[in-house]
Structure formats: C-alpha cells, structure tokens
Design an enzyme around this catalytic site. Structure first.
Site, PDB file in Angstrom:
ATOM      1  N   LEU A  40       2.707 -20.585 -43.827  1.00 44.15           N
ATOM      2  CA  LEU A  40       2.678 -21.281 -42.537  1.00 44.15           C
ATOM      3  C   LEU A  40       1.953 -22.618 -42.652  1.00 44.15           C
ATOM      4  CD1 LEU A  40       1.871 -18.329 -40.090  1.00 44.15           C
ATOM      5  CD2 LEU A  40       4.096 -19.151 -40.900  1.00 44.15           C
ATOM      6  N   GLY A  75       2.725 -16.757 -45.621  1.00 49.22           N
ATOM      7  CA  GLY A  75       4.062 -16.699 -45.019  1.00 49.22           C
ATOM      8  C   GLY A  75       5.171 -16.764 -46.044  1.00 49.22           C
ATOM      9  N   ASN A 110      -2.722 -13.812 -48.219  1.00 47.03           N
ATOM     10  CA  ASN A 110      -4.114 -14.230 -48.410  1.00 47.03           C
ATOM     11  C   ASN A 110      -4.754 -14.760 -47.137  1.00 47.03           C
ATOM     12  OD1 ASN A 110      -2.383 -16.516 -48.524  1.00 47.03           O
ATOM     13  ND2 ASN A 110      -3.987 -17.719 -49.523  1.00 47.03           N
ATOM     14  N   GLU A 111      -4.235 -14.370 -45.974  1.00 49.89           N
ATOM     15  CA  GLU A 111      -4.737 -14.899 -44.698  1.00 49.89           C
ATOM     16  C   GLU A 111      -6.241 -14.721 -44.530  1.00 49.89           C
ATOM     17  OE1 GLU A 111      -0.359 -14.554 -44.000  1.00 49.89           O
ATOM     18  OE2 GLU A 111      -1.885 -13.429 -45.095  1.00 49.89           O
TER      19      GLU A 111
END
Length: 300
Positions: free
Chosen positions: A106, A151, A175-176
């Site tokens: 994202l 994303g 890996n957010e």
C-alpha cells in the site's frame, strides 16, 4: 449481503460457459512467434490477453516500486473486471515489469496527511481489489519476480498459485506491524489459509519479511525457480490448472474461499470505519511520517 459492483465468488455464479468451450491450445512456448494478443494498457498496469490460449498476462508498471496507490488499485480492479467479463479469458498470470520488485504494498502517502474521506475511498479500493482477485473465477498465478511486502504479499497470497524467483535478496510477508499498523482481519484470514494459524500468528506479530527460501519452507510460496525461468514455469503451471474442467475447479474454489469473502462483504462498512479511525490517530500518523522520512533518507 452482496455489495453492488463487487464481482466475487460470494455473490457471483460460476462461469459455466467457460467450461463448455473446447480446451485451450497450450501456452506459447518460448522462442516461437507470439500468437495474436489483445492488449490494453493503463498508466500503472499492462495487460495482454492471448485469446487462443485463454491466458492473460498482467504486468505492474508503476516504478519505482509498484506501490498500491488509489490510482493503481482502481486500474487493477478495472483490469481484472475486464478479464473476468471476457469469455475468452480463463486465467491470468500476475507479475511485475519493474526489476527486483513485485509490489511494495500500500502507498503510504495515501494514508498520511489526507482527509478522512480520502482514507475511506482508499480503503474501499483496497477491499475491492482483494474481493476481485481472491474471488476470481479465473485461474490466478502470481509470478513473484521481486520483493513483495505487505499489500504486495496480499496480492500474491490471493492468487491460486505463487511462484517466486529464486533469489535470497527477495522477500515476502505481511510486515505491517513494523510500521505500527495492524493488518486487518481479511489480510489475516488470507494469511492463515495459506500458511496456517501458528506461522501466521508469529509472522504477523513480528511483522516478518521472509527471504524466498524461507517463504518456500513456510508454504507462503509454492515454488522457487531461477529468475530466467519464472515466466516459463508460470505458463506451465497455468496450463496444468486449465487442463481441468472449469466448473469443478470454480466450485471447489468457492467452497474453500466463500466464508472468508462473505465475512468482509458482511462487515465492509464497519471495516472501513475501523480503518479510518485507526489511521487518523495522531500516533499512527506520526509513525507513518517517521517511516516516510526514513525512506527519503535512504533514497538520498
């Protein structure tokens, strides 16, 4: 509970007409003249459909890192819809035209310093993309020819099959957590369905990015092949999947994925509100600004 405009398995009948067509001819072998293709290209994505084989090639072409901006997400969904509605198309291979990167995930700039209305529009576009690709009646093969965090990993996981270039420098994962962001429940559900509860739980909490060999070991990708053979292998896998009757494969896919798709469709507006509330918090905005500053320093 079907949201208008969302073509997903949870609210769309199988494409029975595809199953009644004669078998497609094999994919074009390397080195031979290309068969006639129908192509369409947007700013961010290039698509070529070989109508004789029924296979489309979708390439991300949004340098430097194929980040999933609102424009990119919109083009992606429209491209998938065009292919889904074309009776000649039975499968799509998704890859990148940008060296060393599949998709960076994202676009952070879409989530930082914007209005709440913009955040809602952006998140709805993210949902739409996932609903379309995870719920597609087509065979979807991800040819992951570079790193694929966050994303980008979601896009690959949403496909039926994932082949990654055999390069230890390439990594993939959700890996957010490293950015101070929590992956939403449908990211998590997709991850669990691919690698299992324990691996997903550990990986999500740590925000892990897995090098290609580790990703294969965990089951996050299905195969590793040398980079120069990636597309050849993707074509061979696609041919294998298309050799089966479409209706049986589609109904099986529906059976396996419907509950996860239905869950987002039922809670779509709530999920958007949760995202907007979360991303608007000053602490989250601060984390994103710090991350963007770090990226700028890296570039310089």
């Amino acid at each position: 509970l079907c949201t208008p405009g969302v073509l997903s398995l949870c609210c769309r009948p199988p494409a029975w007409d595809r199953a009644t067509r004669p078998p497609s001819r094999p994919l074009q072998p390397p080195g031979l003249p290309l068969a006639p293709c129908r192509s369409f290209s947007n700013n961010k994505i290039q698509v070529e459909l070989d109508e004789s084989s029924g296979v489309a090639m979708m390439k991300f072409k949004s340098p430097p890192v194929n980040s999933l901006s609102l424009e990119f997400l919109t083009e992606f969904s429209i491209s998938l819809e065009k292919l889904e509605n074309n009776r000649a198309c039975r499968g799509v291979i998704i890859t990148s035209a940008v060296p060393k990167i599949f998709s960076s995930g994202l676009d952070i700039t879409e989530m930082c310093g914007k209005s709440m209305e913009h955040y809602a529009e952006f998140w709805r576009a993210v949902q739409e993309l996932w609903l379309r690709i995870y719920g597609s009646n087509m065979v979807t093969v991800a040819a992951v020819n570079g790193s694929s965090p966050a994303g980008g990993c979601l896009v690959a996981m949403s496909c039926d099959y994932r082949i990654m270039a055999e390069n230890p420098k390439f990594s993939i994962g959700l890996n957010e957590a490293q950015l101070g962001i929590v992956a939403p429940f449908w990211f998590k559900d997709t991850f669990v369905n691919v690698v299992g509860q324990r691996i997903a739980e550990r990986s999500l909490q740590l925000g892990s990015l897995h090098p290609a060999p580790e990703a294969l070991k965990l089951g996050l990708v299905d195969e590793l092949v040398p980079e120069e053979k990636l597309m050849e292998k993707a074509a061979a896998v696609m041919a294998q999947w298309l050799a089966l009757p479409d209706h049986a494969r589609q109904l099986t896919k529906t059976m396996m994925r419907k509950a996860v798709l239905d869950r987002l469709v039922a809670h779509r507006e709530e999920d958007i509100k949760n995202f907007v509330t979360f991303i608007s918090k000053e602490s989250i905005q601060k984390s994103l600004r710090m991350y963007m500053e770090m990226l700028k320093k890296r570039k310089s």
